[in-house]
Design an enzyme around this catalytic site. Structure first.
Site, PDB file in Angstrom:
ATOM      1  N   THR A 107       0.706  -1.196   0.126  1.00  0.00           N
ATOM      2  CA  THR A 107      -0.040  -0.007   0.228  1.00  0.00           C
ATOM      3  C   THR A 107       0.840   1.153   0.051  1.00  0.00           C
ATOM      4  OG1 THR A 107      -0.024  -0.080   2.506  1.00  0.00           O
ATOM      5  CG2 THR A 107      -1.992  -1.261   1.140  1.00  0.00           C
ATOM      6  N   HIS A 147       1.149  -6.014   8.087  1.00  0.00           N
ATOM      7  CA  HIS A 147       2.332  -5.372   7.816  1.00  0.00           C
ATOM      8  C   HIS A 147       2.330  -4.145   7.266  1.00  0.00           C
ATOM      9  CE1 HIS A 147       6.603  -5.116   6.623  1.00  0.00           C
ATOM     10  NE2 HIS A 147       6.903  -6.038   7.121  1.00  0.00           N
ATOM     11  N   LYS A 149       3.982  -2.199   5.303  1.00  0.00           N
ATOM     12  CA  LYS A 149       4.699  -2.274   4.346  1.00  0.00           C
ATOM     13  C   LYS A 149       3.844  -3.004   3.235  1.00  0.00           C
ATOM     14  CE  LYS A 149       9.399  -0.910   5.275  1.00  0.00           C
ATOM     15  NZ  LYS A 149      10.627  -1.309   5.041  1.00  0.00           N
ATOM     16  N   GLU A 150       3.031  -3.663   3.342  1.00  0.00           N
ATOM     17  CA  GLU A 150       2.119  -4.702   2.604  1.00  0.00           C
ATOM     18  C   GLU A 150       0.724  -4.262   2.594  1.00  0.00           C
ATOM     19  OE1 GLU A 150       3.182  -8.884   2.795  1.00  0.00           O
ATOM     20  OE2 GLU A 150       4.957  -8.574   3.880  1.00  0.00           O
ATOM     21  N   MET A 151      -0.102  -5.085   3.394  1.00  0.00           N
ATOM     22  CA  MET A 151      -1.555  -4.552   3.122  1.00  0.00           C
ATOM     23  C   MET A 151      -2.032  -3.409   4.262  1.00  0.00           C
ATOM     24  SD  MET A 151      -3.245  -8.252   2.291  1.00  0.00           S
ATOM     25  CE  MET A 151      -3.358  -8.841   1.036  1.00  0.00           C
TER      26      MET A 151
END
Length: 344
Positions: A107, A147, A149-151
């Site tokens: 994201t 996370h 840095k992810e979702m």
């Protein structure tokens, strides 16, 4: 269990996560992942083999409704905070189950900390993630959803979004007594991921007795693969994924590469034990020819480069060009089929 370097040096030619002094992690972690391991679901129809690599089963027994719901969730961007990222964003099934990026983007365009491995055959891994911090596929789902840095999401947010969709409400109510919950979401996604097997590769056909399934050059590459000791780390149905190894035996990869990050510490981040420093789960080579770049840091762009890295940092000597070519030919026999179609 620490293995003598005399034995290790010829062992890890293609331990693309890094070969090293730790062959099996203490505690018997060479078994299928947790109580939900796909090994309990396999329909054993493959021929017996004495080879270090075994063929992938032709099918697995899974609840088809859970698989269908899990597939929908796997492609659902509502799992991410800004509704832009799904599991399939980093694990593209049409691209070998990865995204061919050095680091996947989450994201807001944030880059992940390690290279995304393929999701195909992940049910055969004894642990999930490069550092093995998740024991099961269900545990693994927790990682990307939370996370930053992810979702960059959380379970109340995800459950709230899905709960506004009547079709999701009905699908979960049919399969799970408690309806939409974090446990149900994880179970459905993990069930779908266990369905992502790639059976009937040319090499599996060879293992089942079809001598003509692979060429003489490919057979020679497989012989070299065994003679170099690669199968000490890359064996079983997944040609890896069932042990931890340390990256760097004959030279210090991380100091020579420079810029060591927290992710480079590997299993040490999970256990805090010095013996686990720079130790990673050995990756599967089943789809390695389809999923560049390589290594946990994505620095090897080609198989040739990955083999060269292993030669320098694990074997302490270069791999002859003719041997590399033959081993790579063998690796091209490993991808199988998904839903009856060859993976290319």
């Amino acid at each position: 269990m620490k293995i003598s370097p005399i034995y290790i040096l010829p062992v890890a030619l293609l331990a693309i996560a890094g070969g090293g002094a730790w062959l099996l992690y203490p505690g018997g972690e060479h078994t299928p992942a947790g109580e939900h391991g796909i090994g309990q679901l396999i329909h054993q129809d493959e021929a017996a083999t004495e080879e270090p690599i075994q063929p992938i089963p032709l099918n697995v027994k899974l609840n088809p409704d859970k698989v269908a719901l899990g597939e929908r969730l796997f492609n659902e961007v509502k799992l991410s905070h800004d509704n832009t990222i799904s599991c399939a964003s980093c694990h593209n099934l049409s691209a070998g189950g990865s995204d061919h990026q050095v680091y996947s983007l989450g994201t807001g365009g944030a880059a992940s900390d390690v290279n995304s491995p393929t999701v195909f055959n992940s049910g055969f891994n004894f642990r999930q993630f490069w550092d093995g911090r998740a024991k099961t596929l269900e545990d693994q789902v927790e990682g990307p959803i939370n996370h930053p840095k992810e979702m960059a999401s959380n379970w109340p947010e995800v459950i709230g979004k899905l709960g506004k969709d009547p079709s999701y409400v009905a699908a979960f109510a049919k399969l799970y007594p408690d309806g939409i919950s974090s446990a149900a979401i994880k179970d459905a996604i993990a069930t779908f991921e266990r369905s992502l097997i790639t059976p009937n590769s040319r090499f599996d056909q060879y293992l089942r007795g079809n001598e003509n399934a692979i060429t003489e050059e490919e057979k020679a590459g497989y012989l070299l693969f065994k003679q170099y000791g690669c199968t000490a780390c890359h064996q079983g149905m997944n040609v890896g994924g069932n042990m931890f190894q340390t990256f760097g035996v004959t030279a210090d990869y991380f100091s020579e590469r420079g810029g060591e990050s927290k992710a480079d510490l590997g299993r040490f981040n999970v256990t805090g034990n010095e013996e686990d420093l720079h130790t990673f789960r050995v990756p599967s080579l089943r789809l390695v020819v389809l999923t560049p770049p390589y290594l946990h840091d994505g620095t090897a762009q080609t198989l040739e480069e990955a083999i060269d890295v292993m030669g320098k940092y694990q074997l302490g000597r270069p791999i002859a060009p003719e041997d590399k070519k033959l081993i790579i030919k063998f690796l091209y026999t490993l991808p199988g089929e998904y839903k009856g179609k060859p993976l290319t």
